[in-house]
Design a protein around this motif. Structure first.
Motif, PDB file in Angstrom:
ATOM      1  N   ASP A 303       0.822  -1.213   0.000  1.00 40.29           N
ATOM      2  CA  ASP A 303       0.000   0.000   0.000  1.00 40.29           C
ATOM      3  C   ASP A 303       0.856   1.264   0.000  1.00 40.29           C
ATOM      4  O   ASP A 303       0.434   2.310  -0.497  1.00 40.29           O
ATOM      5  CB  ASP A 303      -0.928   0.002   1.220  1.00 40.29           C
ATOM      6  N   SER A 304       2.073   1.155   0.551  1.00 40.83           N
ATOM      7  CA  SER A 304       2.972   2.305   0.603  1.00 40.83           C
ATOM      8  C   SER A 304       3.743   2.510  -0.703  1.00 40.83           C
ATOM      9  O   SER A 304       4.481   3.487  -0.837  1.00 40.83           O
ATOM     10  CB  SER A 304       3.972   2.140   1.752  1.00 40.83           C
ATOM     11  N   GLY A 305       3.577   1.588  -1.653  1.00 38.02           N
ATOM     12  CA  GLY A 305       4.264   1.709  -2.926  1.00 38.02           C
ATOM     13  C   GLY A 305       5.583   0.974  -3.005  1.00 38.02           C
ATOM     14  O   GLY A 305       6.276   1.041  -4.025  1.00 38.02           O
ATOM     15  N   HIS A 306       5.951   0.255  -1.951  1.00 40.78           N
ATOM     16  CA  HIS A 306       7.193  -0.518  -1.975  1.00 40.78           C
ATOM     17  C   HIS A 306       6.994  -1.812  -2.772  1.00 40.78           C
ATOM     18  O   HIS A 306       5.905  -2.382  -2.789  1.00 40.78           O
ATOM     19  CB  HIS A 306       7.645  -0.856  -0.553  1.00 40.78           C
ATOM     20  N   ILE A 307       8.068  -2.262  -3.410  1.00 44.53           N
ATOM     21  CA  ILE A 307       8.016  -3.475  -4.217  1.00 44.53           C
ATOM     22  C   ILE A 307       8.228  -4.690  -3.316  1.00 44.53           C
ATOM     23  O   ILE A 307       9.217  -4.770  -2.594  1.00 44.53           O
ATOM     24  CB  ILE A 307       9.094  -3.439  -5.319  1.00 44.53           C
ATOM     25  N   GLN A 308       7.307  -5.634  -3.390  1.00 49.39           N
ATOM     26  CA  GLN A 308       7.434  -6.858  -2.606  1.00 49.39           C
ATOM     27  C   GLN A 308       8.538  -7.728  -3.213  1.00 49.39           C
ATOM     28  O   GLN A 308       8.495  -8.050  -4.399  1.00 49.39           O
ATOM     29  CB  GLN A 308       6.116  -7.643  -2.629  1.00 49.39           C
ATOM     30  N   VAL A 309       9.517  -8.091  -2.392  1.00 48.59           N
ATOM     31  CA  VAL A 309      10.601  -8.959  -2.852  1.00 48.59           C
ATOM     32  C   VAL A 309      10.832 -10.070  -1.834  1.00 48.59           C
ATOM     33  O   VAL A 309      10.501  -9.933  -0.659  1.00 48.59           O
ATOM     34  CB  VAL A 309      11.929  -8.191  -3.067  1.00 48.59           C
ATOM     35  N   ASN A 310      11.407 -11.171  -2.319  1.00 43.52           N
ATOM     36  CA  ASN A 310      11.777 -12.246  -1.416  1.00 43.52           C
ATOM     37  C   ASN A 310      13.251 -12.125  -1.045  1.00 43.52           C
ATOM     38  O   ASN A 310      13.891 -11.114  -1.313  1.00 43.52           O
ATOM     39  CB  ASN A 310      11.445 -13.620  -2.017  1.00 43.52           C
ATOM     40  N   SER A 316       7.149 -10.559  -7.703  1.00 47.77           N
ATOM     41  CA  SER A 316       6.096 -11.510  -8.056  1.00 47.77           C
ATOM     42  C   SER A 316       6.169 -11.931  -9.518  1.00 47.77           C
ATOM     43  O   SER A 316       5.501 -12.893  -9.918  1.00 47.77           O
ATOM     44  CB  SER A 316       4.721 -10.898  -7.764  1.00 47.77           C
ATOM     45  N   VAL A 317       6.969 -11.228 -10.330  1.00 45.18           N
ATOM     46  CA  VAL A 317       7.190 -11.603 -11.731  1.00 45.18           C
ATOM     47  C   VAL A 317       8.554 -12.284 -11.811  1.00 45.18           C
ATOM     48  O   VAL A 317       9.568 -11.681 -11.435  1.00 45.18           O
ATOM     49  CB  VAL A 317       7.142 -10.372 -12.656  1.00 45.18           C
ATOM     50  N   PRO A 318       8.639 -13.517 -12.273  1.00 44.69           N
ATOM     51  CA  PRO A 318       9.875 -14.308 -12.168  1.00 44.69           C
ATOM     52  C   PRO A 318      11.133 -13.656 -12.701  1.00 44.69           C
ATOM     53  O   PRO A 318      12.205 -13.822 -12.116  1.00 44.69           O
ATOM     54  CB  PRO A 318       9.531 -15.585 -12.953  1.00 44.69           C
ATOM     55  N   ASN A 319      11.058 -12.905 -13.797  1.00 42.52           N
ATOM     56  CA  ASN A 319      12.281 -12.336 -14.375  1.00 42.52           C
ATOM     57  C   ASN A 319      12.533 -10.896 -13.958  1.00 42.52           C
ATOM     58  O   ASN A 319      13.467 -10.254 -14.431  1.00 42.52           O
ATOM     59  CB  ASN A 319      12.239 -12.409 -15.908  1.00 42.52           C
ATOM     60  N   ILE A 320      11.709 -10.368 -13.058  1.00 43.36           N
ATOM     61  CA  ILE A 320      11.882  -8.988 -12.583  1.00 43.36           C
ATOM     62  C   ILE A 320      12.308  -9.015 -11.116  1.00 43.36           C
ATOM     63  O   ILE A 320      11.649  -9.634 -10.272  1.00 43.36           O
ATOM     64  CB  ILE A 320      10.593  -8.163 -12.749  1.00 43.36           C
ATOM     65  N   TYR A 321      13.393  -8.337 -10.834  1.00 43.03           N
ATOM     66  CA  TYR A 321      13.945  -8.237  -9.485  1.00 43.03           C
ATOM     67  C   TYR A 321      13.945  -6.770  -9.056  1.00 43.03           C
ATOM     68  O   TYR A 321      13.793  -5.863  -9.878  1.00 43.03           O
ATOM     69  CB  TYR A 321      15.367  -8.807  -9.450  1.00 43.03           C
ATOM     70  N   ALA A 322      14.127  -6.539  -7.779  1.00 50.59           N
ATOM     71  CA  ALA A 322      14.188  -5.166  -7.278  1.00 50.59           C
ATOM     72  C   ALA A 322      15.156  -5.093  -6.108  1.00 50.59           C
ATOM     73  O   ALA A 322      15.329  -6.064  -5.361  1.00 50.59           O
ATOM     74  CB  ALA A 322      12.799  -4.673  -6.850  1.00 50.59           C
ATOM     75  N   ALA A 323      15.804  -3.945  -5.968  1.00 51.80           N
ATOM     76  CA  ALA A 323      16.819  -3.780  -4.918  1.00 51.80           C
ATOM     77  C   ALA A 323      16.758  -2.374  -4.342  1.00 51.80           C
ATOM     78  O   ALA A 323      16.430  -1.410  -5.044  1.00 51.80           O
ATOM     79  CB  ALA A 323      18.219  -4.044  -5.489  1.00 51.80           C
ATOM     80  N   GLY A 324      17.062  -2.263  -3.066  1.00 55.01           N
ATOM     81  CA  GLY A 324      17.217  -0.956  -2.441  1.00 55.01           C
ATOM     82  C   GLY A 324      15.994  -0.440  -1.719  1.00 55.01           C
ATOM     83  O   GLY A 324      15.069  -1.184  -1.373  1.00 55.01           O
ATOM     84  N   ASP A 325      15.965   0.881  -1.517  1.00 56.16           N
ATOM     85  CA  ASP A 325      14.941   1.518  -0.695  1.00 56.16           C
ATOM     86  C   ASP A 325      13.547   1.451  -1.297  1.00 56.16           C
ATOM     87  O   ASP A 325      12.569   1.761  -0.620  1.00 56.16           O
ATOM     88  CB  ASP A 325      15.315   2.983  -0.445  1.00 56.16           C
TER      89      ASP A 325
END
Length: 481
Positions: A303-310, A316-325
């Motif tokens: 809800d705050s706009g942060h990307i959910q990552v494991n 949640s998309v297999p080939n898309i990753y995210a890092a940082g704040d």
């Protein structure tokens, strides 16, 4: 090292901060074709407007304190008058020169990082990137973002960072009401800086400007400064703040901040007002994830706009990753870097160690610094883990006495029964350097007995670590195993 693929893998990265930069280097090292899109400059806000300039400012403040306290060690500074009499010196801070230096350092660091990426073969596009589905990035470039460049990518890493949060009733104007990215335009030290927010950012800048010689008022909505940190550490910092002349207003919430002639007026929720020359808003940050095409690509956001990552920085998309704040993980530059590398290693099939929050060492650059790693004493109280804790004040350390260090401690947290080190807190000058031995103990699951058997130089501040570990000796333990 490079991995063997049937065809060259392509990696597209949005954002050149610590997460994006490290992801680009790792991908290039593994033989991928890498494109990085960055709108502000390589290094991102961490280098250009946040970590590098702020810690450079803090280093200047530390130097000012060292000079002012030199007389405690027997070093006397004086100037001579026309008649040969000694005059008491005054420390003067040329803030304009300080800001020019730290912005220059930030620019140099950004240029150095860009050069390293170019040497590694990374293609860099200056512009604003957004997703176009799951496997493409569209970068708007040119004047006004009228030109577009489309990058097809097997793997995408989003590392767009975050920006200072603003309040509807406290709009920054860049002159008197400021975010932490706007401080470096000031030409002179503020007469009275009001800092709204007593978290890490607020505490660091309040500490720095106090030590540079400004009058500082810190407004905290909670009962104490640094409410999310170790209680003992926060108590030391608050004692240092008040001893240095800072006014700390606890359980006080700022309702509004407005310009008042050549100054500012802060109105608190209970009706009180505080007047000052400048106000720094340090009320958190918001992720830069708006209008990036994330939702359309299927990337899950909070809800705050942060990307959910494991734990391997995958979305949640297999080939898309995210890092940082911009993610739901710990907002630290070191964590962003590790996330960026981990994301690429996982995507390209290299060895991966999933991130664990308990292994993360963090530091708050107040004076003294606060460094932490692993589980906290609060975790013991909450029943999250079972263990015991021991704390030793730095005043008992020989080197601390020699250096004139008055404040600080070393605290170690160990598991019940085994004595395995599971956490630690250090409050000291350069605690960011001192925490490393405890971080190794947490990472490698060393016991307090194993830690205590490591030779520490005498005299040294690190000897306090072995002293604490020795005091936690587990009778009958096999510390040679």
């Amino acid at each position: 090292m490079s991995l063997s693929f049937e065809r060259t893998q392509s990696v597209g990265i949005i954002g050149g901060g610590p997460g994006g930069y490290e992801a680009a280097l790792a991908a290039a090292q593994l033989g991928a074709e890498v494109t990085l899109v960055e709108r502000a400059g390589v290094g991102g806000s961490a280098v250009i407007t946040d970590v590098v300039p702020s810690k450079s400012l803090i280093a200047t403040a530390d130097s000012a304190v060292a000079i002012s306290e030199a007389s405690d060690l027997g070093v006397q500074l004086f100037a001579t008058s026309d008649v040969g009499r000694p005059l008491a010196p005054q420390i003067a801070i040329n803030l304009a020169a300080v800001n020019r230096r730290l912005l220059s350092l930030a620019g140099q660091q950004s240029d150095d990082l860009r050069g390293q990426l170019v040497d590694a073969g990374v293609r860099i596009i200056s512009g604003h990137g957004r997703l176009d589905g799951e496997r493409a990035i569209v970068a708007s470039t040119g004047p006004g973002g009228t030109d577009f460049d489309r990058i097809e990518a097997d793997t995408i890493v989003v590392a767009v960072g975050a920006s200072p949060r603003e309040l509807p009733t406290a709009r920054p104007d860049g002159e008197r009401i400021l975010t932490w990215t706007q401080l470096y335009d000031m030409k002179a030290l503020p007469d009275h800086l009001i800092v709204v927010g007593s978290g890490v950012t607020g505490a660091e800048f309040a500490s720095a400007y106090m030590n540079l010689g400004a009058q500082v008022t810190l407004i905290s909505s909670r009962e104490r400064v640094l409410p999310g940190e170790d209680r003992d550490a926060a108590a030391v910092i608050e004692k240092v703040f008040t001893r240095g002349g800072m006014t700390v207003l606890s359980t006080s919430r700022a309702d509004s901040v407005v310009r008042d002639g050549d100054g500012v007026l802060v109105t608190l929720s209970d009706g009180r007002t505080v007047s000052g020359s400048h106000c720094l808003l340090a009320v958190g940050s918001i992720p830069n994830t708006k209008d990036l095409g994330l939702e359309d690509a299927g990337v899950q956001l909070t809800d705050s706009g942060h990307i959910q990552v494991n734990r391997v920085a995958r979305t949640s998309v297999p080939n898309i990753y995210a890092a940082g704040d911009c993610t739901t993980f710990v907002p630290l530059a070191s964590v962003a870097s590790m996330q960026g590398r981990t994301a690429v290693f996982h995507a390209l099939g290299d060895t991966v160690i999933p991130l664990e929050q308990r292994r993360i060492a963090a530091n708050i650059f107040t004076a003294p610094e606060i460094a932490t790693v692993g589980h906290s004493e609060q975790d013991l109280e909450d029943g999250t883990v079972r263990g015991f804790v021991h704390k030793l004040p730095l005043s008992a350390n020989a080197r601390a006495k020699m250096m004139g260090v008055r404040d600080g401690f070393v605290k170690i947290i160990a598991s019940e029964g085994s004595g395995t080190v599971i956490g630690g807190v250090i409050v000291a000058p350069k605690a960011s350097e001192l925490i490393y031995p405890i971080a190794i103990a947490v990472e490698r699951r060393l016991t307090v007995d194993q830690l205590s058997r490591v030779f520490a130089v005498f005299p040294s501040l690190t000897a306090s670590i072995t002293d604490v570990a020795r005091a936690m000796h587990i009778v009958g333990s096999d510390d040679e195993s």
